[in-house]
Design an enzyme around this catalytic site. Structure first.
Site, PDB file in Angstrom:
ATOM      1  N   CYS A  86     -85.202  36.320  71.057  1.00 53.50           N
ATOM      2  CA  CYS A  86     -85.345  37.599  71.761  1.00 53.50           C
ATOM      3  C   CYS A  86     -85.855  38.682  70.834  1.00 53.50           C
ATOM      4  CB  CYS A  86     -84.015  38.004  72.376  1.00 53.50           C
ATOM      5  SG  CYS A  86     -82.675  38.187  71.171  1.00 53.50           S
TER       6      CYS A  86
ATOM      7  N   HIS B 225     -78.343  40.575  71.536  1.00 48.31           N
ATOM      8  CA  HIS B 225     -79.616  40.435  72.244  1.00 48.31           C
ATOM      9  C   HIS B 225     -80.505  41.640  71.968  1.00 48.31           C
ATOM     10  CE1 HIS B 225     -82.299  38.834  75.201  1.00 48.31           C
ATOM     11  NE2 HIS B 225     -82.076  39.759  76.111  1.00 48.31           N
TER      12      HIS B 225
ATOM     13  N   ASN C 154     -86.404  42.969  79.726  1.00 51.57           N
ATOM     14  CA  ASN C 154     -85.741  41.805  79.167  1.00 51.57           C
ATOM     15  C   ASN C 154     -86.754  40.680  78.936  1.00 51.57           C
ATOM     16  OD1 ASN C 154     -83.640  40.243  78.219  1.00 51.57           O
ATOM     17  ND2 ASN C 154     -82.449  40.308  80.107  1.00 51.57           N
TER      18      ASN C 154
END
Length: 381
Positions: free
Chosen positions: A57, A318, A339
């Site tokens: 990520c 994250h 995201n």
């Protein structure tokens, strides 16, 4: 005409009585309100991608951030290769792991500054030049990369005479080639031949122009320090400011047209990719309700934030990309966060975006990366 207002609240209904001379009018207004969002700021960003079965990520979010930065300065949207940064970072992680004799975390994780370090040293490549996908693969899957690398690195560290991988650098490169392929030294982009460094120059991205902001009480404000979190393998520096300044800095940056790379904790049940919201309800019994309905949120103090960080309730789970601001029907503001979990799933709502309340942001954010020009009034470098 004289008017008197009385309000009686019970259960989930508010009853308002308007007394006008000899007439009483009763109006029932439900106190439960489903979210109705309107856009306040919406900055250009590339399409939502999926990081697949990987812990990368940090590269997807920061690459998306760089794409918006390139667009901001040039008006050109370039699809950056996430895996080019990942491949280079694995080499750096391997070096770090060997030099520390295995006494450090070795994982798929990383932070935004790891992308910037790679960009500074190795340049950039577009997705069309290097995707990191081999054969007919369409989804990234790195399940075997770390185990394969650790086997080689641990054998070298232990000085295993029976190991066939005495040259760990060559072995690491070979493993990465098996799983990710090898980037070409030169490539064509829009009919022009580039290498990674000349392509970086074309984008006008200068890694030294970016700063990582955070807010913690265990270090002096308006100073830089190395934050001791597991994924900070490269000992990146964070610039520490008061919590209210951190929120103000994000708002100021967005208002100026700058996006931000976000590192935060998403382990809370009230962070929901399915519903596309991240909320911090004051009443723990309203956890499920808060995903759909507006609720009262916690008042997050710097002391509470620090406590949650030190007891590991807030960790760097994250990384995502803040690209705008929305508000609900009551005027409460939320950050629009891009995201990297894709959009084509029953578990993904809001087109792959999450609307994050400022209360959630204040408690669960580890840091944000932004161009220095966006927050020049907040930093003293």
């Amino acid at each position: 005409m004289r008017q008197t207002l009385f309000t009686i609240a019970f259960l989930c209904i508010s009853t308002i009585f308007y007394a006008q001379e000899d007439t009483v009018v009763k109006v029932h207004i439900p106190t439960e309100q489903k979210y109705e969002f309107t856009t306040v700021i919406d900055i250009e960003a590339s399409a939502v991608k999926s990081q697949g079965n990987t812990g990368t990520c940090w590269s997807f979010s920061t690459s998306s951030f760089l794409e918006s930065e390139i667009f901001r300065s040039s008006g050109k949207m370039i699809d950056i290769s996430e895996m080019y940064n990942v491949r280079n970072a694995y080499m750096d992680k391997s070096w770090n792991y060997v030099m520390r004799q295995g006494k450090i975390q070795f994982s798929e994780g990383g932070l935004a500054h790891d992308v910037m370090n790679s960009v500074q040293k190795n340049g950039l490549q577009p997705e069309i030049a290097y995707s990191g996908l081999l054969g007919n693969a369409k989804i990234h899957n790195h399940a075997k990369i770390v185990p394969d690398l650790k086997e080689v690195l641990d054998a070298y560290i232990k000085n295993d005479k029976n190991s066939k991988h005495s040259n760990w650098k060559v072995a690491v490169d070979s493993i990465l080639t098996v799983h990710l392929g090898t980037p070409s030294a030169t490539f064509l982009y829009e009919g022009i031949e580039y290498n990674a460094m000349s392509f970086l120059k074309m984008t006008n991205i200068k890694p030294n122009n970016y700063i990582t902001l955070t807010s913690f009480l265990h270090q002096p404000f308006h100073t830089e320090f190395v934050l001791n979190i597991p994924d900070n393998f490269s000992n990146g520096s964070f610039y520490n400011i008061p919590l209210n300044e951190l929120v103000d800095g994000v708002d100021i940056a967005l208002d100026k047209g700058y996006t931000l790379a976000l590192d935060c904790d998403v382990s809370e049940k009230t962070f929901s990719s399915k519903y596309g919201v991240a909320i911090l309800p004051n009443n723990p019994n309203e956890t499920e309700k808060s995903l759909t309905y507006i609720v009262t949120e916690k008042d997050v103090t710097p002391e509470f934030r620090q406590e949650e960080f030190e007891n590991f309730n807030t960790t760097d789970d994250h990384l995502m990309h803040i690209v705008g601001l929305v508000k609900d029907q009551n005027g409460t503001e939320y950050y629009k966060v891009k995201n990297s979990w894709g959009t084509n799933s029953n578990r993904i709502g809001n087109n792959g975006y999450v609307y994050m309340s400022k209360a959630f942001f204040k408690l669960k954010t580890i840091s944000v990366m932004v161009h220095k020009d966006a927050v020049s009034d907040l930093i003293e470098l």
